[in-house]
Write a protein that holds these residues in place. Structure first.
Motif, short mmCIF file in Angstrom:
data_model
loop_
_atom_site.label_atom_id
_atom_site.label_comp_id
_atom_site.label_asym_id
_atom_site.label_seq_id
_atom_site.Cartn_x
_atom_site.Cartn_y
_atom_site.Cartn_z
N ARG A 150 0.84 -1.20 0.00
CA ARG A 150 0.00 0.00 0.00
C ARG A 150 0.88 1.26 0.00
NH1 ARG A 150 -2.69 -1.01 4.39
NH2 ARG A 150 -4.20 -2.34 3.31
N ARG A 151 1.97 1.20 0.75
CA ARG A 151 2.88 2.35 0.80
C ARG A 151 3.60 2.54 -0.54
NH1 ARG A 151 6.47 1.50 6.10
NH2 ARG A 151 7.16 3.63 5.64
N THR A 152 4.07 1.46 -1.13
CA THR A 152 4.81 1.59 -2.39
C THR A 152 3.89 1.90 -3.56
OG1 THR A 152 4.73 -0.81 -2.74
CG2 THR A 152 6.67 0.08 -1.61
N ASP A 153 2.59 1.65 -3.42
CA ASP A 153 1.65 1.99 -4.48
C ASP A 153 1.58 3.50 -4.71
OD1 ASP A 153 1.03 -0.58 -5.14
OD2 ASP A 153 -0.84 -0.65 -3.98
N THR A 154 2.02 4.28 -3.71
CA THR A 154 2.00 5.74 -3.85
C THR A 154 3.17 6.24 -4.70
OG1 THR A 154 3.33 6.14 -1.86
CG2 THR A 154 0.95 5.93 -1.57
#
Length: 218
Positions: A150-154
């Protein structure tokens, strides 16, 4: 020339480490300290590229010293040097902003490799420490994976690509060669990645990359 500060309360240890570092023509020990307070004073006076800090020192231990250096001299990379390999020390050192963690019982070549790596903008863990970290991550990878993804999707696709290479332990120069861009571009990407992931350093970013599945298992 990589300028190094060496801090350890045992004079014989300092002498041994200094001898190893002095054998490398690309490294210069510019200051030494026997405790954490002296280390901070010497760092402020000499502004070294790398600070090698023992974890157990009087007056101010290495972990607290590393945290203070991260605030006062963010351009100085910190390597923790210790005889202790307990997970708690490793976790606290990395959470405090250290870029490397070496065991005094390790091979002298690891010391030289670590200094060159962190001076070049990479992170470095001795093989024994890396094994502990990867083992710990491996055990919790599935439980932490969703949050990490979820963090790297940003991140942009290019930023995720750079993050994956950081996770593999590559320096900025190595990433630049791999992606056929200039090193300054890589530095900008890494800075943006650290900010967007809200992590303190490349080690923590590498952990997120591993948990997110960006770094293949070996």
């Amino acid at each position: 020339m990589i300028r190094v500060l060496l801090a350890d309360d045992e004079a014989m240890i300092r002498a041994g480490v200094r001898a190893i570092l002095s054998a490398d023509p690309g490294i210069e020990v510019v200051a030494e300290a026997g405790d954490g307070r002296q280390a901070i004073e010497q760092a402020l006076a000499h502004r070294p590229d790398v600070a090698l800090l023992d974890i157990r020192m009087p007056h101010l231990d290495g972990l607290a010293t590393a945290a203070e250096l991260a605030r006062a001299l963010p351009t100085t990379s910190v390597i923790m040097l210790t005889t202790f390999g307990e997970d708690d020390y490793i976790a606290r050192a990395l959470a405090g902003g250290a870029s490397g963690f070496l065991l005094k019982s390790g091979d002298p070549h690891e010391l030289l490799a670590g200094v060159h790596a962190v001076a070049g903008g990479a992170a470095y863990l001795s093989p024994k420490v890396a094994h502990r970290v990867i083992t710990e991550l491996g055990g919790g990878r599935m439980s932490h994976g969703t949050a990490a993804r979820r963090r790297t999707d940003t991140l942009t696709p290019r930023e995720r690509q750079v993050l994956a290479l950081v996770g593999e332990g590559l320096s900025n120069a190595e990433i630049a060669r791999r992606l056929h861009v200039v090193e300054g571009t890589v530095k900008a990407y890494v800075s943006a990645i650290l900010t967007r992931l809200d992590v303190k350093n490349r080690v923590q970013a590498a952990i997120v990359a591993y948990e997110a599945g960006l770094v293949p298992k070996t």
